[in-house]
Motif scaffolding. Sequence first.
Motif, PDB file in Angstrom:
ATOM      1  N   ALA A 140       0.835  -1.203   0.000  1.00  0.00           N
ATOM      2  CA  ALA A 140       0.000   0.000   0.000  1.00  0.00           C
ATOM      3  C   ALA A 140       0.870   1.254   0.000  1.00  0.00           C
ATOM      4  N   VAL A 141       0.406   2.264  -0.711  1.00  0.00           N
ATOM      5  CA  VAL A 141       1.113   3.535  -0.771  1.00  0.00           C
ATOM      6  C   VAL A 141       1.132   4.161   0.621  1.00  0.00           C
ATOM      7  N   SER A 142       2.289   4.583   1.066  1.00  0.00           N
ATOM      8  CA  SER A 142       2.495   5.196   2.383  1.00  0.00           C
ATOM      9  C   SER A 142       2.066   4.290   3.534  1.00  0.00           C
ATOM     10  N   ASN A 143       2.011   2.990   3.291  1.00  0.00           N
ATOM     11  CA  ASN A 143       1.621   2.015   4.317  1.00  0.00           C
ATOM     12  C   ASN A 143       0.230   2.266   4.896  1.00  0.00           C
ATOM     13  N   THR A 144      -0.661   2.842   4.098  1.00  0.00           N
ATOM     14  CA  THR A 144      -2.027   3.101   4.573  1.00  0.00           C
ATOM     15  C   THR A 144      -3.044   2.398   3.686  1.00  0.00           C
ATOM     16  N   ILE A 145      -4.059   1.852   4.314  1.00  0.00           N
ATOM     17  CA  ILE A 145      -5.149   1.174   3.613  1.00  0.00           C
ATOM     18  C   ILE A 145      -6.425   1.917   3.987  1.00  0.00           C
ATOM     19  N   SER A 146      -6.962   2.691   3.042  1.00  0.00           N
ATOM     20  CA  SER A 146      -8.140   3.523   3.309  1.00  0.00           C
ATOM     21  C   SER A 146      -9.401   2.859   2.789  1.00  0.00           C
ATOM     22  N   PHE A 147     -10.455   2.921   3.592  1.00  0.00           N
ATOM     23  CA  PHE A 147     -11.751   2.361   3.223  1.00  0.00           C
ATOM     24  C   PHE A 147     -12.758   3.479   2.977  1.00  0.00           C
ATOM     25  N   ASN A 148     -13.619   3.282   1.963  1.00  0.00           N
ATOM     26  CA  ASN A 148     -14.666   4.257   1.678  1.00  0.00           C
ATOM     27  C   ASN A 148     -15.942   3.889   2.439  1.00  0.00           C
ATOM     28  N   GLN A 149     -16.996   4.664   2.226  1.00  0.00           N
ATOM     29  CA  GLN A 149     -18.246   4.462   2.968  1.00  0.00           C
ATOM     30  C   GLN A 149     -18.972   3.168   2.605  1.00  0.00           C
ATOM     31  N   TYR A 150     -18.506   2.455   1.587  1.00  0.00           N
ATOM     32  CA  TYR A 150     -19.118   1.185   1.192  1.00  0.00           C
ATOM     33  C   TYR A 150     -18.307  -0.020   1.684  1.00  0.00           C
ATOM     34  N   GLY A 151     -17.208   0.213   2.364  1.00  0.00           N
ATOM     35  CA  GLY A 151     -16.370  -0.862   2.874  1.00  0.00           C
ATOM     36  C   GLY A 151     -15.301  -1.312   1.896  1.00  0.00           C
ATOM     37  N   GLY A 152     -15.291  -0.745   0.693  1.00  0.00           N
ATOM     38  CA  GLY A 152     -14.252  -1.058  -0.285  1.00  0.00           C
ATOM     39  C   GLY A 152     -13.067  -0.130  -0.079  1.00  0.00           C
ATOM     40  N   LEU A 153     -12.026  -0.365  -0.839  1.00  0.00           N
ATOM     41  CA  LEU A 153     -10.855   0.495  -0.740  1.00  0.00           C
ATOM     42  C   LEU A 153     -11.119   1.833  -1.417  1.00  0.00           C
ATOM     43  N   SER A 154     -10.565   2.887  -0.865  1.00  0.00           N
ATOM     44  CA  SER A 154     -10.713   4.213  -1.462  1.00  0.00           C
ATOM     45  C   SER A 154      -9.970   4.297  -2.788  1.00  0.00           C
ATOM     46  N   ASP A 155      -8.872   3.563  -2.909  1.00  0.00           N
ATOM     47  CA  ASP A 155      -8.077   3.543  -4.133  1.00  0.00           C
ATOM     48  C   ASP A 155      -8.334   2.222  -4.852  1.00  0.00           C
ATOM     49  N   PHE A 156      -8.995   2.297  -6.032  1.00  0.00           N
ATOM     50  CA  PHE A 156      -9.358   1.095  -6.783  1.00  0.00           C
ATOM     51  C   PHE A 156      -8.234   0.590  -7.686  1.00  0.00           C
ATOM     52  N   SER A 157      -7.073   1.223  -7.661  1.00  0.00           N
ATOM     53  CA  SER A 157      -6.044   0.911  -8.648  1.00  0.00           C
ATOM     54  C   SER A 157      -5.354  -0.436  -8.428  1.00  0.00           C
ATOM     55  N   GLN A 158      -5.277  -0.915  -7.185  1.00  0.00           N
ATOM     56  CA  GLN A 158      -4.575  -2.173  -6.959  1.00  0.00           C
ATOM     57  C   GLN A 158      -5.134  -2.911  -5.761  1.00  0.00           C
ATOM     58  N   SER A 159      -4.941  -4.196  -5.787  1.00  0.00           N
ATOM     59  CA  SER A 159      -5.278  -5.043  -4.646  1.00  0.00           C
ATOM     60  C   SER A 159      -4.203  -4.840  -3.580  1.00  0.00           C
ATOM     61  N   ILE A 160      -4.625  -4.737  -2.350  1.00  0.00           N
ATOM     62  CA  ILE A 160      -3.671  -4.532  -1.258  1.00  0.00           C
ATOM     63  C   ILE A 160      -3.211  -5.887  -0.733  1.00  0.00           C
ATOM     64  N   GLN A 161      -1.919  -6.012  -0.538  1.00  0.00           N
ATOM     65  CA  GLN A 161      -1.334  -7.224   0.034  1.00  0.00           C
ATOM     66  C   GLN A 161      -0.597  -6.857   1.308  1.00  0.00           C
ATOM     67  N   LEU A 162      -0.875  -7.609   2.347  1.00  0.00           N
ATOM     68  CA  LEU A 162      -0.176  -7.460   3.619  1.00  0.00           C
ATOM     69  C   LEU A 162       0.511  -8.791   3.905  1.00  0.00           C
ATOM     70  N   ILE A 163       1.809  -8.752   4.127  1.00  0.00           N
ATOM     71  CA  ILE A 163       2.583  -9.970   4.332  1.00  0.00           C
ATOM     72  C   ILE A 163       3.116  -9.979   5.755  1.00  0.00           C
ATOM     73  N   LEU A 164       2.836 -11.075   6.454  1.00  0.00           N
ATOM     74  CA  LEU A 164       3.321 -11.270   7.812  1.00  0.00           C
ATOM     75  C   LEU A 164       4.469 -12.274   7.753  1.00  0.00           C
ATOM     76  N   VAL A 165       5.603 -11.936   8.378  1.00  0.00           N
ATOM     77  CA  VAL A 165       6.801 -12.772   8.304  1.00  0.00           C
ATOM     78  C   VAL A 165       7.328 -13.021   9.710  1.00  0.00           C
ATOM     79  N   SER A 166       7.672 -14.283   9.966  1.00  0.00           N
ATOM     80  CA  SER A 166       8.343 -14.662  11.210  1.00  0.00           C
ATOM     81  C   SER A 166       9.294 -15.798  10.888  1.00  0.00           C
ATOM     82  N   GLY A 167      10.578 -15.551  11.034  1.00  0.00           N
ATOM     83  CA  GLY A 167      11.571 -16.571  10.685  1.00  0.00           C
ATOM     84  C   GLY A 167      11.486 -16.893   9.210  1.00  0.00           C
ATOM     85  N   GLU A 168      11.308 -18.170   8.901  1.00  0.00           N
ATOM     86  CA  GLU A 168      11.197 -18.599   7.508  1.00  0.00           C
ATOM     87  C   GLU A 168       9.746 -18.726   7.058  1.00  0.00           C
TER      88      GLU A 168
END
Length: 163
Positions: free
Chosen positions: A120-148
């Motif tokens: 996400a741009v600037s590490n922010t994920i914004s939601f609109n009043q319909y529960g969708g993302l404010s920015d429709f340009s890309q799917s947001i990916q969040l990756i959680l990492v611990s060890g391998e």
Amino acid sequence: MKTKRIHHGFSLIELLTALAIMAVLAALVVPLLGDNDALRIDVARRLLISDLEHAQILAITNPEEAIEIVVDDNGQGWHIASLEDSSTPLYDSITGEPLEIDLGSGPASSADSVYIQTNAVSNTISFNQYGGLSDFSQSIQLILVSGEKSAMVTVSPSTGTID
């Protein structure tokens, strides 16, 4: 004259009791030998999905205010904020606590070695009043990492569906 027999060994009840005690101890120890990285990631993933859904609900119930999740630059947590002041977390309406997660403390204390990254741009994920993302340009990916180990959470841009 009767001779007294001396029995050497254990009775069946003694053997079953010892076996039951060993089974209980094994049941307590086996989870401790499991994959801790996977458990830590699972805790962080569940908390992240919960907060994403909470942010969506806040955005839907407060359509006049854009709500976002801000991932810390150091990857150690996130908070829910208003778009107007993204550096300050919002507060829970019931408990009065700030809506923030620090991996390794509080409810995320068992996720102490987990780091989060996002596309996400600037590490922010914004939601609109319909529960969708404010920015429709890309799917947001969040990756959680611990060890391998790692896990990914995605947010669909138009519907806000979280996988």
